[in-house]
Design an enzyme around this catalytic site. Structure first.
Site, short mmCIF file in Angstrom:
data_model
loop_
_atom_site.label_atom_id
_atom_site.label_comp_id
_atom_site.label_asym_id
_atom_site.label_seq_id
_atom_site.Cartn_x
_atom_site.Cartn_y
_atom_site.Cartn_z
N GLU A 21 -6.07 11.94 -35.98
CA GLU A 21 -4.93 12.68 -36.54
C GLU A 21 -4.82 12.43 -38.03
O GLU A 21 -5.06 11.31 -38.46
CB GLU A 21 -3.62 12.21 -35.87
N ARG A 40 -1.43 8.54 -26.92
CA ARG A 40 -2.13 8.30 -28.18
C ARG A 40 -3.46 9.03 -28.16
O ARG A 40 -4.12 9.10 -27.11
CB ARG A 40 -2.44 6.82 -28.36
N HIS A 75 2.17 15.60 -32.79
CA HIS A 75 2.70 14.24 -32.57
C HIS A 75 4.22 14.18 -32.80
O HIS A 75 4.70 13.44 -33.66
CB HIS A 75 1.97 13.23 -33.47
C1 GLV Z 1 5.05 7.37 -31.36
O1 GLV Z 1 3.99 7.88 -31.18
C2 GLV Z 1 5.35 6.04 -30.99
O2 GLV Z 1 4.45 5.27 -30.59
O3 GLV Z 1 6.53 5.66 -31.09
#
Ligand code: GLV
Length: 321
Positions: free
Chosen positions: A267, A238, A285
């Site tokens: 983001e 993250r 991402h």
């Molecule tokens: C994607 O980033 C998730 O947390 O599934």
């Protein structure tokens, strides 16, 4: 009358068909991100929602949605949901653990290999028409085989990453708030070390922790300084776990050799300083984004929503109350 639910972003058609068997479904198939104000007004008369990490669920939204009973994230990470606020409002919150581990682990390796072997930089050079022939010292990179892999967080995804390292005959070290069981350590051939040992010994540091206040800027200026100048940092967890400004400075100054990043602070408006750097591999991402896995994630979120509103027992409930 069927309960009303909102699907906040585009999903696969068969998921909508499945939901429609149980609910009156409103779906944002145009996929335009919904701002907080619109989300609150669209959810005001809904009992449930299938949401994504771009949707923030907090007290100010919940107070405006008195009928809401469940919010089902299409993601394993759930830092977009204020769990305490949901519990206070008696709103069930769910996520999608398990179904994306392998795909996210695979993508972590995509970043490791591309960053270590400077693939983005080499491809840019080739595409720009600058390649004038083979050179012995061209794009010298970092060997992966027999290197030391340092994993922050030996949870489900961290374990997948460790398993893949066996094929590269690597030494695997890890750090976590809780030490893994002897069985997991053995299966992953991973040795528990302190945070400091991990940072100073690893050739590749890869992060697989959830984002919350305790992991905010887990990797900042001080931690980057402890890493080897030849090492690389990988983040497919993250944004916010890494201090992006400190990382940009470390990549500029040669404190570390490179970084492979799938996630960023703020983001999608990430720090533009990354764009001036050659020694980063950047992705928007997409670590869990294979056809099969994104479908499984959406289906699991849908199953959570159906279970939440029909039995009150969704399989991936985050806040039993
Ligand atoms: C994607 O980033 C998730 O947390 O599934």
């Amino acid at each position: 009358m069927k309960p009303k639910v909102l699907v906040t972003r585009e999903v696969f058609e068969d998921i909508l068909d499945y939901l429609s068997r149980y609910f009156e479904v409103t779906s944002n198939q145009s996929d335009i991100p919904i701002n907080a104000e619109t989300l609150a007004s669209k959810l005001a008369d809904k009992q449930g929602a299938m949401i994504t990490l771009t949707d923030r669920i907090d007290t100010s939204l919940l107070t405006r949605c008195p009928n809401l009973k469940a919010v089902c994230n299409i993601a394993v990470g759930y830092n977009n949901i204020d769990i305490d606020a949901c519990t206070k409002a008696k709103v069930m919150a769910t996520n999608t653990p398990g179904v994306l581990d392998d795909t996210t682990g695979d993508f972590t390796w995509t970043l490791i290999l591309a960053t270590a072997r400077r693939l983005s930089e080499a491809e840019d050079y080739l595409r720009a028409g600058q390649w004038d022939g083979w050179k012995l010292k061209q794009f010298l990179g970092l060997d992966i085989h027999h290197a030391t892999l340092g994993i922050f967080g030996l949870g489900r995804i961290g374990q997948v990453v460790a398993h893949r390292a066996i094929g590269f005959e690597m030494k695997v070290i890890y750090h976590d708030v809780m030490r893994a069981s002897p069985e997991v350590e053995k299966a992953c051939r991973a040795t528990f070390v302190t945070k400091e040992e991990l940072l100073s010994q690893a050739d590749i540091v890869t992060i697989h922790v959830p984002y919350f206040s305790a992991t905010h800027h887990l990797i900042g200026k001080a931690e980057l300084k402890q890493m080897k100048s030849t090492s690389i940092l990988i983040n497919a967890s993250r944004g916010g776990v890494v201090d992006d400004a400190a990382l940009i400075e470390a990549l500029h100054s040669g404190t570390i050799a490179g970084a492979g990043l799938d996630v960023f602070e703020n983001e999608p408006k990430f720090n533009p300083g990354f764009l001036d750097l050659k020694n980063v591999v950047l992705a928007p991402h997409i670590a869990s984004s294979s056809q099969a896995t994104r479908h499984k994630m959406a289906m699991l979120a849908a199953e959570n929503l159906v279970a939440a509103l029909t039995t009150g027992k969704p399989p991936n409930l985050l806040n039993p109350f």
